[in-house]
Design an enzyme around this catalytic site. Structure first.
Site, PDB file in Angstrom:
ATOM      1  N   LYS A   1      44.820 -31.060 -30.780  1.00 47.46           N
ATOM      2  CA  LYS A   1      45.599 -32.280 -30.607  1.00 47.46           C
ATOM      3  C   LYS A   1      46.952 -32.241 -31.310  1.00 47.46           C
ATOM      4  CE  LYS A   1      43.784 -35.129 -27.844  1.00 47.46           C
ATOM      5  NZ  LYS A   1      44.577 -35.473 -26.661  1.00 47.46           N
TER       6      LYS A   1
ATOM      7  N   SER B   1      32.743 -29.739 -28.278  1.00 44.60           N
ATOM      8  CA  SER B   1      33.474 -29.511 -27.019  1.00 44.60           C
ATOM      9  C   SER B   1      33.782 -28.017 -26.872  1.00 44.60           C
ATOM     10  CB  SER B   1      34.750 -30.341 -26.948  1.00 44.60           C
ATOM     11  OG  SER B   1      35.721 -29.878 -27.858  1.00 44.60           O
TER      12      SER B   1
END
Lengths: 94, 301
Positions: free
Chosen positions: B42, B263
């Site tokens: 991110k 993830s």
């Protein structure tokens, strides 16, 4: 036998006809979940594993307290308790 | 003035995941995004979105950056906002883990918690509402609709993959495995890889609806919010993954020195399937964030 409510998170409402809350009976969390499963088929495998334990990343709260910090599925349910099914992570976004 | 922490974003290593069971001639690589300063992929889109907004004067008059996040983007906003002097407000569902909430607060950001039962999309709608009703106080960065999100991957992640894979194999990836949260990663990276090799297979990981996988959307329900920046035409295939599949791979990776979150486990699970098929000589995926962020979920026990 205690009468309580269980709050249903958004992703599981397809199993409850869209309801965000279900009334359940049960003296402990295990019995309450069994009752929930009888009312709404298909829901329990999302919450419990094949051995009947809580799946990883699923948390259950009884009136604000995580059952993992209480007696797990044997945690007592009293009249008027509110149970909540909450995923351990916030879902989301990369 | 460019802050030094921004230079630490991106340029991540490409790790080869070797496995005796892979067909001959098939190679599997993964970008180690947990080494970004904020511990996740991110940092890439957030650093681009925040610097572009700063240059455009979005925070003049003390206006705060506002967005919704389940964790990693929130941490990136809070960390980079603190470094650049941008005040930050993050809307997170109340079940975001304690380590996430405390890190966001530690950087001085404001947290608005929403009801965990209502899920992530509720936090997103709340951020949208605040961005409109309190436009004097907040500038809504909107990672779902912000073009700088996918562009960070188009110019960063995608280009790095092409350069690193070429250096190691002499060619371009034949298959890329990603997933959809905001759609930024798969849209930006996928677009860049497809320009280089029009035949590249782009696969999206689809998590269970419940329990879901942090950062990934199942996108199966008509009520789900579909990110505006997601280019679904890039995706050739969607593959289901359960939390249990993802955690199993996380434990295997940890035994090889790679400590990553669910993830990443989900991506590698599907990337291994693609590699095992023998149809794609070079398969590339991403290790999105650090496993330390999930200790409180008990996934490592």
């Amino acid at each position: 036998m205690s009468k309580a409510k269980i709050r249903i998170p958004t992703p599981l409402r397809s199993f409850t006809g869209g309801s965000d809350e279900v009334e359940i009976d049960g003296a402990d969390v295990r019995a309450a979940l069994r009752h929930l499963g009888e009312k709404h088929g298909g829901l329990l495998p999302r919450i419990l594993d094949a051995e009947g334990g809580l799946r990883p990343f699923v948390n259950l709260y009884v009136s604000g307290k995580n059952i993992r910090a209480l007696n797990g599925l044997d945690t007592e349910v009293k009249d008027g308790d509110v149970l909540s099914i909450v995923p351990a992570v916030a879902g989301g976004v990369f | 003035m460019r802050h030094a922490i921004l230079d630490g974003v991106g340029g991540t290593p490409l790790i080869e995941l070797t496995d005796d069971t892979l067909p001959r001639g098939v190679r599997l690589f993964a970008k180690l995004e947990s080494v970004n300063p904020g511990g996740s992929i991110k940092d890439r889109p957030v650093s681009r979105m925040i610097t572009q907004a700063l240059e455009a004067g979005k925070f003049e008059g003390g206006r705060r950056l506002l967005d919704s996040s389940s964790g990693n983007a929130g941490i990136a906003y809070a960390m980079l906002g603190a470094a650049l002097g941008v005040p930050v407000t993050i809307v997170v569902p109340g079940n975001a883990s304690r380590e996430r909430q405390e890190r966001i607060r530690a950087h001085g950001a404001e947290l608005i918690l929403t009801d965990p039962i209502e899920g992530y999309d509720f936090a997103l709608r709340e951020a949208r509402r605040l961005g409109i009703e309190r436009a004097d106080r907040y500038w809504h960065c909107d990672q779902y609709g912000n073009e700088n999100n996918w562009r960070a991957h188009y110019e960063g992640t995608g280009v790095e993959i092409l350069e690193q894979v070429r250096a190691r194999t002499g060619g371009a990836p034949d298959c890329f495995v990603g997933g959809v949260g905001t759609g930024g990663t798969i849209t930006g990276t996928g677009r860049r890889l497809r320009e280089e090799n029009p035949g590249v297979r782009i696969v999206s990981v689809i998590p269970d609806v419940f329990p879901g996988i942090e950062g990934l959307k199942p996108l199966g329900d008509p009520h789900d919010i579909v990110p505006a920046i997601l280019d679904e035409s890039l995706i050739d295939d969607r593959v289901d993954v359960t939390m249990e599949d993802a955690i199993r791979i996380c434990h295997r990776l940890a035994r090889r020195g790679l400590f990553v979150g669910p993830s990443s486990g989900a991506y590698v699970h599907v990337a291994l399937q693609q590699a095992m098929s023998g149809r794609y000589p070079v398969v590339v995926t991403l290790l999105n964030d650090t496993g330390e962020r999930y200790v409180s979920t008990e996934m490592w026990r």
